[in-house]
Design a protein around this motif. Structure first.
Motif, mmCIF file in Angstrom:
data_model
loop_
_atom_site.group_PDB
_atom_site.id
_atom_site.type_symbol
_atom_site.label_atom_id
_atom_site.label_comp_id
_atom_site.label_asym_id
_atom_site.label_seq_id
_atom_site.Cartn_x
_atom_site.Cartn_y
_atom_site.Cartn_z
ATOM 1 N N TYR A 219 0.810 -1.229 0.000
ATOM 2 C CA TYR A 219 0.000 0.000 0.000
ATOM 3 C C TYR A 219 0.838 1.271 0.000
ATOM 4 O O TYR A 219 0.534 2.231 -0.713
ATOM 5 C CB TYR A 219 -0.936 -0.029 1.214
ATOM 6 C CG TYR A 219 -1.806 1.194 1.361
ATOM 7 C CD1 TYR A 219 -2.991 1.318 0.647
ATOM 8 C CD2 TYR A 219 -1.444 2.227 2.228
ATOM 9 C CE1 TYR A 219 -3.800 2.442 0.782
ATOM 10 C CE2 TYR A 219 -2.242 3.350 2.375
ATOM 11 C CZ TYR A 219 -3.417 3.455 1.652
ATOM 12 O OH TYR A 219 -4.205 4.563 1.784
ATOM 13 N N THR A 231 -5.279 0.796 -3.548
ATOM 14 C CA THR A 231 -5.955 1.242 -2.313
ATOM 15 C C THR A 231 -7.142 0.326 -2.037
ATOM 16 O O THR A 231 -7.510 -0.514 -2.866
ATOM 17 C CB THR A 231 -6.425 2.704 -2.433
ATOM 18 O OG1 THR A 231 -7.436 2.784 -3.444
ATOM 19 C CG2 THR A 231 -5.282 3.636 -2.796
ATOM 20 N N SER A 232 -7.750 0.509 -0.895
ATOM 21 C CA SER A 232 -8.786 -0.447 -0.455
ATOM 22 C C SER A 232 -10.137 -0.267 -1.148
ATOM 23 O O SER A 232 -10.944 -1.167 -1.147
ATOM 24 C CB SER A 232 -8.993 -0.294 1.046
ATOM 25 O OG SER A 232 -9.601 0.967 1.323
ATOM 26 N N ARG A 233 -10.399 0.901 -1.681
ATOM 27 C CA ARG A 233 -11.713 1.246 -2.258
ATOM 28 C C ARG A 233 -12.838 1.027 -1.217
ATOM 29 O O ARG A 233 -13.968 0.674 -1.566
ATOM 30 C CB ARG A 233 -11.970 0.454 -3.533
ATOM 31 C CG ARG A 233 -10.969 0.837 -4.639
ATOM 32 C CD ARG A 233 -11.060 -0.097 -5.811
ATOM 33 N NE ARG A 233 -12.331 0.014 -6.469
ATOM 34 C CZ ARG A 233 -12.583 0.801 -7.516
ATOM 35 N NH1 ARG A 233 -11.637 1.544 -8.033
ATOM 36 N NH2 ARG A 233 -13.777 0.838 -8.059
#
Ligand code: FAD
Length: 458
Positions: A219, A231-233
């Motif tokens: 990340y 990214t995690s969204r």
């Protein structure tokens, strides 16, 4: 049988780690209620892209509630009035809810508390606003000391599981049909592609967390590269409270690799909510009043530039890619949000509030705190902000963050260009006729922005 208790749901559409639900369950049968109020938030009513999300999130929540013996009651109108009507219909007096920090929600909480016995719980943030304070007893204004102070209280509480069963009242109150609310766009259905990217609801949120665990270790670097999904969204899931920040914190902390950079981004979310809690007008007023003298261009004069920005036709490929990603998917990569916002404010000299409004309507994660604080950060008008005079150069940012594939995907007119030319086709004499020329040159824009800034200081 004890009197039923109302569970008032807003941006906390989940059953796990839901302190208000736990509180309600301890007292009696539960009536989960969601009230759609488009009047109270005034111009902050839920935006168009979020209405799409809300439809599916409510549908998913109702399904989860039904699997546990309950259901979701939908009402439309003023929150206090509707909850009072539900209370009259069902003989309940007590309402459990999670505290929210947007100004219109705080007003609604005060109005509900006047009529009914409102029990507020924490759970929207890692720590409620005001928990960490400076030695002088005021909320932190600057992110870095805020984050340091927050870390001293981490990890957050252990997340609580969803209850196995939710007792139903003897009589359900009346409720609207979700389809009747018309939250989904039609004629044209501009959200047709959203479903490919997103699964609103608690299940989708948890799947998103699970799939991100493998990416945590990368990340730190990957989050800045728009071409890859680094990214995690999780932002729309977090906005609608489909997953608790405490749950995300614990899951991500347990993943292999150093999660610290990600956890600090989660603290940005707390920071932003603390700012709107301390300064409720953050979305509409410069946090630094000296910016009130900034000679922004009149929107009538800048109309064509603003339209080009919204449509992704500014002639700056990285900006256009971001704006088209936003329109097509309801989301934009964070690095590109910064570039696109900076371009509107500084290259086009358009007041940040116009950009923030467009984001409000088009983002599925549109969030009053995060949107306002980040726009003001980019503009330089926030309490903690980038300097206005630090003007981002999109044509430099684009190769620096390796955005060639991202541009290829979102700006197909430039798809045939190589990695060198794609960031700035003009400078390689490679601009295809289908792609618009630059609205303004970088140097010219920079000089105009700096002159405007100087003028505002005189
Ligand atoms: P990740 O990088 O995986 O981060 C995890 C979570 O941390 C995010 O989901 C979000 O909840 C939080 N977070 C990350 N960065 C920030 C940040 N800078 N500020 C506050 N919280 C953050 N975010 C929104 O959720 N809603 C908005 O309306 C919004 N508007 C923005 C407008 C501008 C001009 C800019 C520059 C940023 C904005 N952001 C907003 C912040 C950020 O771009 C998004 O949170 C992020 O891109 C969401 O993607 P992610 O979930 O993959 O983030």
């Amino acid at each position: 049988m004890p009197d039923p208790v109302i569970l008032w749901l807003r941006q906390d559409l989940r059953l796990s780690d839901q302190a208000a639900l736990i509180g309600a369950l301890m007292e009696g049968p539960v009536i989960p209620v969601y009230v759609l109020d488009d009047a109270a938030p005034k111009h902050w009513k839920i935006g168009a892209a979020q209405r799409w999300w809300l439809h599916y999130s409510l549908k998913s929540l109702d399904e989860s509630l039904r699997a546990k013996g309950s259901r979701l009651i939908l009402r439309r109108g003023d929150c206090a009035q509707e909850l009072q009507l539900v209370a009259q219909e069902t003989g309940s007096r007590r309402v459990h809810a999670l505290s929210h920090y947007e100004p219109w929600w705080r007003n609604a909480e005060r109005a509900v508390a006047k009529e009914l016995d409102l029990q507020l719980h924490d759970g929207m943030l890692l720590l409620p606003p005001g928990c960490v304070q400076t030695s002088g007893g005021s909320p932190y204004q600057i992110y870095t000391p805020f984050a340091r102070a927050t870390m001293l209280h981490m990890p957050p509480h252990e997340p609580q599981p969803a209850p196995s069963h939710i007792d139903a009242p003897l009589k359900w109150p009346a409720g609207d049909s979700l389809d009747g609310w018309g939250l989904l766009p039609a004629n044209p259905d501009w959200a047709a592609a959203f479903g490919k990217d997103w699964t609103p609801g608690e299940k989708g949120a948890r799947q998103n967390v699970a799939s991100f665990l493998d990416e945590v270790r990368d990340y730190d670097v990957a989050r800045n590269l728009p071409s890859i999904e680094g990214t995690s969204r999780l932002s729309p899931h977090l906005h609608f409270g489909e997953v608790s920040p405490a749950y995300v914190w614990h899951r991500v902390s347990s993943a292999s690799g150093d999660a610290m950079t990600f956890l600090k981004e989660m603290i940005w979310r707390d920071y932003a909510h603390t700012q709107i809690w301390a300064l409720p007008t953050y979305g509409s007023q410069n946090a630094r009043p000296d910016f009130d003298r900034m000679p922004w261009r009149d929107l009538r004069e800048a109309k064509a530039d603003f339209a080009a920005w919204k449509k992704g036709r500014t002639g700056y490929p990285i900006v256009d890619a971001g704006m088209r990603q936003l329109w097509t998917t309801g989301w934009m990569h964070n690095r590109v949000r910064m570039i696109a916002a900076s371009f509107l404010i500084k290259h086009l000299l358009i007041d940040w509030r116009h950009g923030a409004r467009w984001f409000w309507d088009t983002l599925v994660d549109a969030n009053y705190a995060n949107n306002s604080v980040n726009w003001q950060w980019v503009a330089g008008s926030g309490v903690d902000a980038n300097l206005f005079t630090r003007i981002m150069a999109p044509l430099t940012q684009s190769p620096k963050f390796d955005a060639a594939d991202y541009i290829r995907h979102w700006v197909p007119e430039l798809g045939h260009l190589d990695d060198k030319a794609i960031h700035d086709p003009d400078s390689h004499h490679a601009r295809p006729s289908a792609y618009p020329p630059k609205r303004i040159g970088h140097r010219e824009a920079r000089e105009r922005a700096l002159a405007a800034y100087r003028q505002s200081r005189n």
